[in-house]
Design an enzyme around this catalytic site. Structure first.
Site, PDB file in Angstrom:
ATOM      1  CE1 TYR A  72       5.402   4.882   0.628  1.00  0.00           C
ATOM      2  CE2 TYR A  72       7.700   4.113   0.001  1.00  0.00           C
ATOM      3  CZ  TYR A  72       6.666   5.182   0.697  1.00  0.00           C
ATOM      4  OH  TYR A  72       7.170   6.307   1.111  1.00  0.00           O
ATOM      5  CD  GLU A 103      11.714   1.133   0.247  1.00  0.00           C
ATOM      6  OE1 GLU A 103      11.298   0.141  -0.368  1.00  0.00           O
ATOM      7  OE2 GLU A 103      12.836   0.804   0.945  1.00  0.00           O
ATOM      8  CB  SER A 108      10.528   7.150  -0.598  1.00  0.00           C
ATOM      9  OG  SER A 108      10.905   6.146  -0.022  1.00  0.00           O
TER      10      SER A 108
HETATM   11  P1  NDP Z   1       3.343   8.506   8.346  1.00  0.00           P
HETATM   12  O1  NDP Z   1       2.792   7.008   7.912  1.00  0.00           O
HETATM   13  O2  NDP Z   1       3.700   8.757   9.745  1.00  0.00           O
HETATM   14  O3  NDP Z   1       2.034   9.377   7.962  1.00  0.00           O
HETATM   15  C1  NDP Z   1       1.358   9.326   6.941  1.00  0.00           C
HETATM   16  C2  NDP Z   1       0.321  10.538   6.852  1.00  0.00           C
HETATM   17  O4  NDP Z   1      -0.523  10.502   5.740  1.00  0.00           O
HETATM   18  C3  NDP Z   1      -0.542  10.289   8.199  1.00  0.00           C
HETATM   19  O5  NDP Z   1      -0.898  11.637   8.449  1.00  0.00           O
HETATM   20  C4  NDP Z   1      -2.031   9.728   7.413  1.00  0.00           C
HETATM   21  O6  NDP Z   1      -3.138  10.193   8.225  1.00  0.00           O
HETATM   22  C5  NDP Z   1      -1.907  10.685   6.180  1.00  0.00           C
HETATM   23  N1  NDP Z   1      -2.604   9.879   5.127  1.00  0.00           N
HETATM   24  C6  NDP Z   1      -2.770   8.505   4.988  1.00  0.00           C
HETATM   25  N2  NDP Z   1      -3.623   8.282   3.722  1.00  0.00           N
HETATM   26  C7  NDP Z   1      -4.410   9.610   3.746  1.00  0.00           C
HETATM   27  C8  NDP Z   1      -5.426   9.791   2.879  1.00  0.00           C
HETATM   28  N3  NDP Z   1      -6.166   8.824   2.083  1.00  0.00           N
HETATM   29  N4  NDP Z   1      -5.775  11.118   2.985  1.00  0.00           N
HETATM   30  C9  NDP Z   1      -5.294  12.349   3.883  1.00  0.00           C
HETATM   31  N5  NDP Z   1      -4.213  11.755   4.520  1.00  0.00           N
HETATM   32  C10 NDP Z   1      -3.956  10.590   4.292  1.00  0.00           C
HETATM   33  O7  NDP Z   1       4.618   8.895   7.202  1.00  0.00           O
HETATM   34  P2  NDP Z   1       5.784   9.621   7.430  1.00  0.00           P
HETATM   35  O8  NDP Z   1       5.319  10.771   8.372  1.00  0.00           O
HETATM   36  O9  NDP Z   1       6.796   8.943   8.020  1.00  0.00           O
HETATM   37  O10 NDP Z   1       6.115  10.283   6.075  1.00  0.00           O
HETATM   38  C11 NDP Z   1       5.658  11.474   5.464  1.00  0.00           C
HETATM   39  C12 NDP Z   1       5.613  11.126   3.836  1.00  0.00           C
HETATM   40  O11 NDP Z   1       7.132  10.989   3.692  1.00  0.00           O
HETATM   41  C13 NDP Z   1       5.100   9.677   3.346  1.00  0.00           C
HETATM   42  O12 NDP Z   1       4.493  10.299   2.162  1.00  0.00           O
HETATM   43  C14 NDP Z   1       6.139   8.836   3.117  1.00  0.00           C
HETATM   44  O13 NDP Z   1       5.745   7.998   2.311  1.00  0.00           O
HETATM   45  C15 NDP Z   1       7.268   9.809   2.739  1.00  0.00           C
HETATM   46  N6  NDP Z   1       8.508   9.296   3.124  1.00  0.00           N
HETATM   47  C16 NDP Z   1       8.902   8.885   4.638  1.00  0.00           C
HETATM   48  C17 NDP Z   1      10.076   8.588   4.791  1.00  0.00           C
HETATM   49  C18 NDP Z   1      10.530   8.235   6.124  1.00  0.00           C
HETATM   50  O14 NDP Z   1      11.634   7.787   6.393  1.00  0.00           O
HETATM   51  N7  NDP Z   1       9.768   8.475   7.086  1.00  0.00           N
HETATM   52  C19 NDP Z   1      11.169   8.710   3.786  1.00  0.00           C
HETATM   53  C20 NDP Z   1      10.715   9.009   2.571  1.00  0.00           C
HETATM   54  C21 NDP Z   1       9.454   9.223   2.292  1.00  0.00           C
HETATM   55  P3  NDP Z   1      -3.716   9.065   9.180  1.00  0.00           P
HETATM   56  O15 NDP Z   1      -3.074   9.711  10.556  1.00  0.00           O
HETATM   57  O16 NDP Z   1      -5.073   9.575   9.247  1.00  0.00           O
HETATM   58  O17 NDP Z   1      -3.417   7.683   8.853  1.00  0.00           O
HETATM   59  P1  GDR Z   2      11.187   0.847   4.944  1.00  0.00           P
HETATM   60  O1  GDR Z   2      11.397   0.836   6.530  1.00  0.00           O
HETATM   61  O2  GDR Z   2      10.555  -0.386   4.347  1.00  0.00           O
HETATM   62  O3  GDR Z   2      12.692   0.947   4.618  1.00  0.00           O
HETATM   63  O4  GDR Z   2      10.316   2.268   4.685  1.00  0.00           O
HETATM   64  P2  GDR Z   2      11.005  -0.270   7.436  1.00  0.00           P
HETATM   65  O5  GDR Z   2      11.390   0.286   8.840  1.00  0.00           O
HETATM   66  O6  GDR Z   2       9.595  -0.847   7.429  1.00  0.00           O
HETATM   67  O7  GDR Z   2      12.272  -1.431   6.995  1.00  0.00           O
HETATM   68  C1  GDR Z   2      13.546  -1.040   7.016  1.00  0.00           C
HETATM   69  C2  GDR Z   2      14.194  -2.565   6.605  1.00  0.00           C
HETATM   70  O8  GDR Z   2      13.844  -3.395   7.954  1.00  0.00           O
HETATM   71  C3  GDR Z   2      13.600  -4.643   7.591  1.00  0.00           C
HETATM   72  N1  GDR Z   2      13.041  -5.588   8.577  1.00  0.00           N
HETATM   73  C4  GDR Z   2      11.781  -4.990   9.045  1.00  0.00           C
HETATM   74  N2  GDR Z   2      10.965  -4.171   8.822  1.00  0.00           N
HETATM   75  C5  GDR Z   2       9.959  -4.120   9.480  1.00  0.00           C
HETATM   76  N3  GDR Z   2       8.989  -2.959   9.466  1.00  0.00           N
HETATM   77  N4  GDR Z   2       9.662  -4.952  10.541  1.00  0.00           N
HETATM   78  C6  GDR Z   2      10.426  -5.933  10.913  1.00  0.00           C
HETATM   79  O9  GDR Z   2       9.963  -6.869  11.917  1.00  0.00           O
HETATM   80  C7  GDR Z   2      11.658  -6.025  10.108  1.00  0.00           C
HETATM   81  N5  GDR Z   2      12.892  -6.905  10.142  1.00  0.00           N
HETATM   82  C8  GDR Z   2      13.406  -6.361   9.389  1.00  0.00           C
HETATM   83  C9  GDR Z   2      12.779  -4.191   6.368  1.00  0.00           C
HETATM   84  O10 GDR Z   2      12.671  -5.797   5.501  1.00  0.00           O
HETATM   85  C10 GDR Z   2      13.400  -3.455   5.606  1.00  0.00           C
HETATM   86  O11 GDR Z   2      14.575  -3.972   4.954  1.00  0.00           O
HETATM   87  C11 GDR Z   2      10.456   3.309   5.214  1.00  0.00           C
HETATM   88  C12 GDR Z   2       9.009   3.986   5.214  1.00  0.00           C
HETATM   89  O12 GDR Z   2       9.061   5.056   6.057  1.00  0.00           O
HETATM   90  C13 GDR Z   2       8.824   4.546   3.766  1.00  0.00           C
HETATM   91  O13 GDR Z   2       7.739   5.360   3.758  1.00  0.00           O
HETATM   92  C14 GDR Z   2      10.038   5.471   3.118  1.00  0.00           C
HETATM   93  O14 GDR Z   2       9.639   5.709   2.138  1.00  0.00           O
HETATM   94  C15 GDR Z   2      11.249   4.706   3.267  1.00  0.00           C
HETATM   95  O15 GDR Z   2      11.494   4.023   4.574  1.00  0.00           O
HETATM   96  C16 GDR Z   2      12.521   5.554   2.894  1.00  0.00           C
END
Ligand code: NDP
Ligand code: GDR
Length: 325
Positions: A149, A127, A125
């Site tokens: 995280y 992050e 990520s």
């Molecule tokens: P989601 O939160 O939508 O999905 C996370 C998934 O992980 C769900 O299927 C969840 O299952 C599963 N999970 C959580 N804990 C466990 C566990 N203990 N055992 C088995 N499965 C588990 O995330 P995204 O699809 O958005 O992201 C996918 C991956 O990419 C994540 O690793 C995230 O950190 C990473 N990532 C995401 C980004 C983004 O912008 N979306 C950017 C960069 C990285 P359940 O449905 O049961 O909760």
């Molecule tokens: P992020 O996503 O932390 O970048 O992680 P999120 O959408 O939660 O926050 C993005 C930015 O928005 C600001 N923010 C708020 N965020 C949330 N959730 N709710 C609010 O009300 C709000 N107001 C302002 C946050 O402070 C932050 O700066 C996501 C996840 O998908 C991670 O798993 C992944 O790795 C990174 O993106 C890349």
């Protein structure tokens, strides 16, 4: 020729569902890991449930991972499972480390035990860059994570690199910047904003409580990003790649674009709320995806404005269907 087999952890999440669809379209047999829950949460994969195989297990449970790989014998493993919400990682730092960091080692170890030829993708990520050390961020930019995280993801990244270098695994870390879609969880800021803009437009809510308006993110479309994951595993040599659009936008601009889609002014409905502020913030993320462009031929297709419009329209449709008398 028999079909290629892919195993996806996190298949019930946003990315898992798009990746499963994409791999099916490429002719793969798709397997996914699901946790046992008292209520099923398969909404994102319901439309393809007949075409995939769901296997019970948990990233916290080594036995379930090793046994699953033994049974399935996959060619490719995509590790998308994580406690992925940054804000929750301050409330559950140990759990986040266990799933998001140590879970990666458990899966890599299962691969070593079952078949070291399995190709491995780790969902790393942006992050990890946290308090950014250069702009834009690329593969060589030093990490400075700003949340439990982010710290857990740095561990996941390095253990992936370490297994590649120690044992010669085809293991890749994809450093993906924020990517969103109509299937994004409601707690993340893009979906929270598009969902509230739609609710307010339909008279179902009258305010949106939000945190930091100044943070800037490089937001792309999840459907574009899962293709990059697959491309990385098709390369002869494993490597690490930044996946991003190269454009950044603030939360304030997100509000502007989303509320404009429903002809409203966000300033009339939005209240800043301390509860959504973070103990440490990541102020600015913007990625440089040029290595992915050059080596993988990957580029994003959906712009920020198109993405937000797609999400607002999908939210309007869902809410209208849900609230039809
Ligand atoms: P989601 O939160 O939508 O999905 C996370 C998934 O992980 C769900 O299927 C969840 O299952 C599963 N999970 C959580 N804990 C466990 C566990 N203990 N055992 C088995 N499965 C588990 O995330 P995204 O699809 O958005 O992201 C996918 C991956 O990419 C994540 O690793 C995230 O950190 C990473 N990532 C995401 C980004 C983004 O912008 N979306 C950017 C960069 C990285 P359940 O449905 O049961 O909760
Ligand atoms: P992020 O996503 O932390 O970048 O992680 P999120 O959408 O939660 O926050 C993005 C930015 O928005 C600001 N923010 C708020 N965020 C949330 N959730 N709710 C609010 O009300 C709000 N107001 C302002 C946050 O402070 C932050 O700066 C996501 C996840 O998908 C991670 O798993 C992944 O790795 C990174 O993106 C890349």
């Amino acid at each position: 020729m028999s079909k290629k087999r892919a195993f996806i952890t996190g298949i019930t999440g946003q990315d898992g569902s798009y990746l499963a669809e994409f791999l099916l379209s490429q002719g793969y047999e798709v397997f996914g890991l699901v946790r046992r829950t008292s209520t099923l949460n398969f909404e994102r994969v319901r439309h393809i449930q007949e075409q995939i195989t769901l296997v019970s297990g948990d990233m916290l449970d080594q036995t379930s991972l090793t046994r699953t790989l033994k049974d399935i014998q996959p060619d490719e493993v995509y590790n998308l499972a994580a406690q992925s919400f940054v804000q929750t990682s301050w409330q559950q730092p140990v759990f986040t480390g266990d799933v998001t960091a140590l879970g990666v080692t458990r899966l890599l170890d299962a691969i070593m035990t079952v078949n070291p030829k399995i190709r491995f993708y780790q969902a790393s990520s942006s992050e990890m860059f946290g308090k950014v050390q250069e702009v834009p961020q690329k593969e060589s930019t030093p990490f400075y994570p700003r949340s439990p995280y982010g710290v857990a993801k740095v561990y996941g990244h390095w253990i992936t690199v370490n297994y590649r270098e120690s044992y010669g695994l085809h293991a890749t870390s994809g450093i993906l910047f924020n990517h969103e879609s109509p299937r994004r969880g409601l707690e993340f800021v893009t979906r929270k904003v598009t969902h509230h803009a739609a609710r307010i437009k339909l008279g179902l809510a009258n305010e949106l409580r939000i945190g930091n308006l100044d943070s800037q993110r490089d937001w792309g479309f999840a459907g574009d990003y899962v293709k990059a994951m697959w491309l990385m595993l098709q390369q002869d040599t494993p490597d690490d790649y930044v996946i991003a659009t190269g454009q950044t936008n603030s939360v304030e601009r997100l509000l502007d674009v989303a509320f404009s889609c429903v002809d409203l002014n966000w300033k009339n409905y939005t209240v800043q709320d301390e509860r959504f502020m973070r103990p440490a913030e990541v102020d600015l993320l913007v990625g440089d995806p040029s290595k992915a462009g050059k080596n993988l031929g990957w580029e994003p297709n959906v712009t920020f404005e198109q993405l937000i419009q797609m999400m607002v329209e999908a939210d309007l449709q869902h809410l209208k269907a849900e609230n039809r008398p």
